[in-house]
Design a protein around this motif. Structure first.
Motif, mmCIF file in Angstrom:
data_model
loop_
_atom_site.group_PDB
_atom_site.id
_atom_site.type_symbol
_atom_site.label_atom_id
_atom_site.label_comp_id
_atom_site.label_asym_id
_atom_site.label_seq_id
_atom_site.Cartn_x
_atom_site.Cartn_y
_atom_site.Cartn_z
ATOM 1 N N THR A 1 -0.733 -10.606 1.993
ATOM 2 C CA THR A 1 -1.778 -10.143 2.909
ATOM 3 C C THR A 1 -1.433 -8.772 3.473
ATOM 4 O O THR A 1 -2.294 -7.882 3.577
ATOM 5 C CB THR A 1 -1.958 -11.154 4.060
ATOM 6 O OG1 THR A 1 -2.291 -12.436 3.519
ATOM 7 C CG2 THR A 1 -3.044 -10.713 5.017
ATOM 8 N N GLU A 2 -0.172 -8.601 3.822
ATOM 9 C CA GLU A 2 0.266 -7.314 4.369
ATOM 10 C C GLU A 2 0.136 -6.204 3.333
ATOM 11 O O GLU A 2 -0.317 -5.095 3.639
ATOM 12 C CB GLU A 2 1.713 -7.431 4.841
ATOM 13 C CG GLU A 2 2.227 -6.176 5.539
ATOM 14 C CD GLU A 2 3.661 -6.335 6.021
ATOM 15 O OE1 GLU A 2 4.164 -5.407 6.685
ATOM 16 O OE2 GLU A 2 4.276 -7.387 5.723
ATOM 17 N N ALA A 3 0.515 -6.521 2.091
ATOM 18 C CA ALA A 3 0.425 -5.514 1.027
ATOM 19 C C ALA A 3 -1.024 -5.141 0.744
ATOM 20 O O ALA A 3 -1.358 -3.960 0.573
ATOM 21 C CB ALA A 3 1.090 -6.043 -0.244
ATOM 22 N N ARG A 4 -1.876 -6.135 0.703
ATOM 23 C CA ARG A 4 -3.281 -5.859 0.411
ATOM 24 C C ARG A 4 -3.904 -4.961 1.474
ATOM 25 O O ARG A 4 -4.771 -4.127 1.177
ATOM 26 C CB ARG A 4 -4.060 -7.169 0.316
ATOM 27 C CG ARG A 4 -5.501 -6.979 -0.134
ATOM 28 C CD ARG A 4 -6.185 -8.296 -0.384
ATOM 29 N NE ARG A 4 -7.501 -8.110 -0.967
ATOM 30 C CZ ARG A 4 -8.298 -9.091 -1.364
ATOM 31 N NH1 ARG A 4 -7.892 -10.359 -1.241
ATOM 32 N NH2 ARG A 4 -9.475 -8.841 -1.884
ATOM 33 N N GLY A 5 -3.445 -5.129 2.712
ATOM 34 C CA GLY A 5 -3.974 -4.299 3.784
ATOM 35 C C GLY A 5 -3.606 -2.836 3.650
ATOM 36 O O GLY A 5 -4.240 -1.976 4.275
ATOM 37 N N GLN A 6 -2.598 -2.526 2.837
ATOM 38 C CA GLN A 6 -2.168 -1.137 2.669
ATOM 39 C C GLN A 6 -2.707 -0.502 1.391
ATOM 40 O O GLN A 6 -2.488 0.687 1.149
ATOM 41 C CB GLN A 6 -0.637 -1.070 2.664
ATOM 42 C CG GLN A 6 -0.010 -1.526 3.968
ATOM 43 C CD GLN A 6 1.489 -1.302 3.993
ATOM 44 O OE1 GLN A 6 2.003 -0.439 3.290
ATOM 45 N NE2 GLN A 6 2.192 -2.082 4.806
ATOM 46 N N LEU A 7 -3.391 -1.300 0.586
ATOM 47 C CA LEU A 7 -3.906 -0.790 -0.684
ATOM 48 C C LEU A 7 -5.355 -0.355 -0.536
ATOM 49 O O LEU A 7 -6.122 -0.928 0.238
ATOM 50 C CB LEU A 7 -3.801 -1.867 -1.766
ATOM 51 C CG LEU A 7 -2.370 -2.277 -2.140
ATOM 52 C CD1 LEU A 7 -2.388 -3.507 -3.033
ATOM 53 C CD2 LEU A 7 -1.655 -1.122 -2.845
ATOM 54 N N ASN A 8 -5.711 0.656 -1.300
ATOM 55 C CA ASN A 8 -7.087 1.143 -1.292
ATOM 56 C C ASN A 8 -7.963 0.257 -2.174
ATOM 57 O O ASN A 8 -7.477 -0.574 -2.947
ATOM 58 C CB ASN A 8 -7.138 2.591 -1.792
ATOM 59 C CG ASN A 8 -6.389 3.533 -0.863
ATOM 60 O OD1 ASN A 8 -6.437 3.378 0.358
ATOM 61 N ND2 ASN A 8 -5.686 4.502 -1.440
ATOM 62 N N HIS A 9 -9.249 0.496 -2.068
ATOM 63 C CA HIS A 9 -10.203 -0.275 -2.860
ATOM 64 C C HIS A 9 -9.931 -0.080 -4.352
ATOM 65 O O HIS A 9 -9.778 1.042 -4.829
ATOM 66 C CB HIS A 9 -11.634 0.175 -2.533
ATOM 67 C CG HIS A 9 -12.679 -0.560 -3.318
ATOM 68 N ND1 HIS A 9 -12.976 -1.879 -3.096
ATOM 69 C CD2 HIS A 9 -13.482 -0.141 -4.335
ATOM 70 C CE1 HIS A 9 -13.927 -2.261 -3.934
ATOM 71 N NE2 HIS A 9 -14.257 -1.218 -4.693
ATOM 72 N N GLY A 10 -9.842 -1.182 -5.066
ATOM 73 C CA GLY A 10 -9.597 -1.122 -6.502
ATOM 74 C C GLY A 10 -8.132 -1.168 -6.881
ATOM 75 O O GLY A 10 -7.803 -1.274 -8.078
ATOM 76 N N GLU A 11 -7.237 -1.087 -5.915
ATOM 77 C CA GLU A 11 -5.806 -1.078 -6.220
ATOM 78 C C GLU A 11 -5.173 -2.465 -6.128
ATOM 79 O O GLU A 11 -4.063 -2.667 -6.632
ATOM 80 C CB GLU A 11 -5.064 -0.136 -5.252
ATOM 81 C CG GLU A 11 -5.456 1.320 -5.385
ATOM 82 C CD GLU A 11 -4.724 2.209 -4.392
ATOM 83 O OE1 GLU A 11 -4.761 3.442 -4.569
ATOM 84 O OE2 GLU A 11 -4.120 1.666 -3.432
#
Length: 230
Positions: free
Chosen positions: A35-45
């Motif tokens: 969840t933490e990682a996803r919050g730092q990724l841009n759309h599509g990443e």
């Protein structure tokens, strides 16, 4: 040949519970990291990153993240006997206000049950269904309920012409005169308590007053006769 000493079953059971608890804590921790990682990724990443760094499937990652969300809101789950499938289901429900599992009473009952026994997703559904209020039984086909009949009557009245009102009853002499008579008698009864000197200056002559006295006496006799005849 030396037989291997058997360990106490209670000890084995305790160790098993510890390992299972660590397993639950493990996928909750993994879900929190995802969840933490996803919050730092841009759309599509997100999906490319997940495919590179997470060995399990996307659905497994979503389950872990759902479990982490639920554990963040209810930290006690790490000490309960909640099977992963039940934890995943509870976590996914947090995103849907209409989900029956997103209900505090249901969650409380499931967590309470998990204090003493393992709760799978199947048992969680059983608990949720037991707490769900029963749906009203439908009326048999072709049979109208009393409420339906009342609604039909109301609609029929509203759709038709306004009903004719009955004529107002005409006022009778009795209706007009009696209230005035009762008021006059009540006034005279009240005045009986006053001193006679209060009335000697009246504008009514003695004959007029005598006529009123005779009238009242006649009314009194008529009332007595009516009561006697009743």
């Amino acid at each position: 040949m030396t037989r291997k000493k058997r360990r106490d079953l209670t000890l084995i059971t305790d160790e098993l519970h510890s390992e299972l608890a660590r397993e639950a804590t493990s996928f909750i921790a993994i879900g929190a990291l995802l969840t933490e990682a996803r919050g730092q990724l841009n759309h599509g990443e997100w999906l490319p990153w997940l495919e590179e760094h997470f060995s399990e499937s996307t659905s497994t990652a979503e389950n872990y993240m759902a479990a982490a969300r639920f554990a963040a809101k209810f930290p006690i789950v790490t000490n309960l006997k909640l099977r992963p499938t039940a934890l995943y289901r509870l976590g996914r429900a947090l995103d849907d206000l209409d989900d029956p599992f997103n209900d505090r009473k249901t969650i409380k009952a499931i967590l309470k049950a998990a204090e003493t026994g393992w709760v799978s997703v199947h048992r969680a559904h059983t608990i949720a269904d037991a707490l769900r209020p029963p749906e009203p039984e439908p009326s048999p086909a072709g049979v109208e309920t009393e409420a339906d009949e009342l609604q039909d009557d109301v609609e029929e009245i509203l759709a038709g012409p306004p009903p004719e009102l009955p004529p107002a009853p005409e006022a009778t002499v009795h209706d007009v005169i009696l209230p005035s008579f009762d008021q006059a008698v009540a006034t005279l009864a009240h005045l009986q308590t006053k001193p006679m000197a209060s009335f000697v200056a009246t504008t009514h002559d003695p004959d007029r007053i005598s006529d009123v006295i005779i009238f009242l006496q006649e009314v009194a006799v008529a009332i007595q006769n009516r009561k006697a005849a009743a």
